[in-house]
Design an enzyme around this catalytic site. Structure first.
Site, PDB file in Angstrom:
ATOM      1  N   THR A 172     -19.302 -62.322  58.748  1.00 58.33           N
ATOM      2  CA  THR A 172     -20.479 -61.969  57.950  1.00 58.33           C
ATOM      3  C   THR A 172     -21.095 -60.688  58.463  1.00 58.33           C
ATOM      4  O   THR A 172     -20.570 -60.051  59.388  1.00 58.33           O
ATOM      5  CB  THR A 172     -21.480 -63.150  57.983  1.00 58.33           C
ATOM      6  OG1 THR A 172     -22.510 -62.929  57.020  1.00 58.33           O
ATOM      7  CG2 THR A 172     -22.126 -63.313  59.354  1.00 58.33           C
ATOM      8  N   ASN A 173     -22.182 -60.267  57.850  1.00 52.84           N
ATOM      9  CA  ASN A 173     -22.951 -59.089  58.252  1.00 52.84           C
ATOM     10  C   ASN A 173     -24.311 -59.529  58.744  1.00 52.84           C
ATOM     11  O   ASN A 173     -24.815 -60.563  58.317  1.00 52.84           O
ATOM     12  CB  ASN A 173     -23.200 -58.194  57.039  1.00 52.84           C
ATOM     13  CG  ASN A 173     -22.007 -57.378  56.639  1.00 52.84           C
ATOM     14  OD1 ASN A 173     -21.104 -57.134  57.428  1.00 52.84           O
ATOM     15  ND2 ASN A 173     -21.997 -56.952  55.408  1.00 52.84           N
ATOM     16  N   ARG A 174     -24.947 -58.697  59.550  1.00 51.47           N
ATOM     17  CA  ARG A 174     -26.337 -58.957  59.926  1.00 51.47           C
ATOM     18  C   ARG A 174     -27.233 -58.694  58.729  1.00 51.47           C
ATOM     19  O   ARG A 174     -27.223 -57.604  58.165  1.00 51.47           O
ATOM     20  CB  ARG A 174     -26.765 -57.990  61.019  1.00 51.47           C
ATOM     21  CG  ARG A 174     -26.331 -58.373  62.382  1.00 51.47           C
ATOM     22  CD  ARG A 174     -27.000 -57.438  63.369  1.00 51.47           C
ATOM     23  NE  ARG A 174     -26.250 -57.370  64.608  1.00 51.47           N
ATOM     24  CZ  ARG A 174     -26.340 -58.274  65.571  1.00 51.47           C
ATOM     25  NH1 ARG A 174     -27.153 -59.303  65.452  1.00 51.47           N
ATOM     26  NH2 ARG A 174     -25.620 -58.151  66.671  1.00 51.47           N
ATOM     27  N   ALA A 206     -26.421 -57.172  52.082  1.00 53.09           N
ATOM     28  CA  ALA A 206     -25.457 -56.649  53.047  1.00 53.09           C
ATOM     29  C   ALA A 206     -24.111 -57.310  52.730  1.00 53.09           C
ATOM     30  O   ALA A 206     -23.785 -58.372  53.247  1.00 53.09           O
ATOM     31  CB  ALA A 206     -25.902 -56.978  54.467  1.00 53.09           C
ATOM     32  N   VAL A 207     -23.392 -56.681  51.815  1.00 58.80           N
ATOM     33  CA  VAL A 207     -22.133 -57.254  51.333  1.00 58.80           C
ATOM     34  C   VAL A 207     -21.026 -56.978  52.352  1.00 58.80           C
ATOM     35  O   VAL A 207     -20.913 -55.850  52.847  1.00 58.80           O
ATOM     36  CB  VAL A 207     -21.749 -56.623  49.974  1.00 58.80           C
ATOM     37  CG1 VAL A 207     -20.481 -57.260  49.424  1.00 58.80           C
ATOM     38  CG2 VAL A 207     -22.900 -56.740  48.966  1.00 58.80           C
TER      39      VAL A 207
END
Ligand code: CTP
Ligand code: CA
Length: 222
Positions: free
Chosen positions: A33-35, A99-100
């Protein structure tokens, strides 16, 4: 005296907002994932609702509550987010604050990958669709389209490149270097890029950034 009614400059408008991260599975128990706390995107959805818009918020998994007066569509992956965004159209304006994940694991294991001593599995990735750019070049593009740019270096140059290629009217650029405290924090320092140039906003709460952005959108929609 009754208080003066709040102005509703977006009454009758539909505003679409993406927020939060996407998560991309590796196997049934693991993902990348992203932050992203979702704070900025959720604040934008809330501000649009306060301005009288009907709001669809397409959000990845976040730990914050749903904003008031907003239709929330929960998704996990970038592919799901793309589908949900297009299902929510038409919209008068869209703000893509999510935040894709740029990539997803090429092979998703259907069973949990078991660890084996002395061995770590390799991960290979394939590209995810760029939701903002897809919408920016689609016939159903909203009248006003706003993207974000998260940068750790050359903030303005990189953001200008995104403005030039993604079909957005505005790019809201923020410096997400670890020292800045943007991730998970309540304040944001942004530069807003458009064909008119670069507008450097003062450091503001994420709520105030949201309000200014919604005022800008309302002005542009007329
Ligand atoms: N975005 C998107 N779909 C993706 C990746 C990004 O819609 N697959 C959107 C984000 O929501 C944001 C904008 O594109 O509005 C810019 O995202 P960012 O990650 O800063 O830029 P990228 O174009 O993905 O490039 P890079 O990560 O290499 O900086
Ligand atoms: Ca990216």
């Amino acid at each position: 005296f009754a208080e003066a009614a709040e102005p509703k400059p977006l009454a009758g408008r539909h505003v679409l907002v993406t927020s939060g991260p996407t998560i991309e599975p590796i196997d049934p128990v693991r993902f990348i994932t992203n932050r992203s706390s979702g704070k900025q995107g959720h604040a934008i959805a809330a501000a649009a609702a306060r301005a009288g818009a009907r709001v669809t918020l397409v959000s990845g998994p976040v730990a914050i509550p749903d904003p008031e007066g907003v239709d929330v569509v929960r998704v996990e992956t970038a592919a799901e987010m793309l589908t949900a965004v297009f299902a929510a159209l038409p919209a008068d304006a869209a703000v893509m604050a999510a935040a894709v994940s740029d990539w997803r694991p090429a092979d998703v294991a259907s069973e949990k990958i078991k660890k084996a001593a002395g061995h770590a599995p390799p991960l290979s990735f394939i590209e995810n669709p760029d939701i903002l750019a897809t919408l920016g070049h689609d016939a159903q593009r909203p009248k006003i389209l706003v993207g974000f740019a998260a940068e750790t270096t050359d903030v303005e140059t990189n953001a200008a490149c995104k403005l030039a290629t993604k079909g957005a009217d505005y790019i809201v650029a923020n410096d997400v270097s670890p020292a800045g405290g943007v991730f998970g924090g309540d304040r944001n320092s942004v530069r807003v890029l458009s064909s008119a140039g670069v507008d450097i906003w003062p450091t503001l709460s994420k709520d105030k950034v949201a309000e200014r952005l919604i005022s800008l959108i309302a002005e542009q929609l007329g």
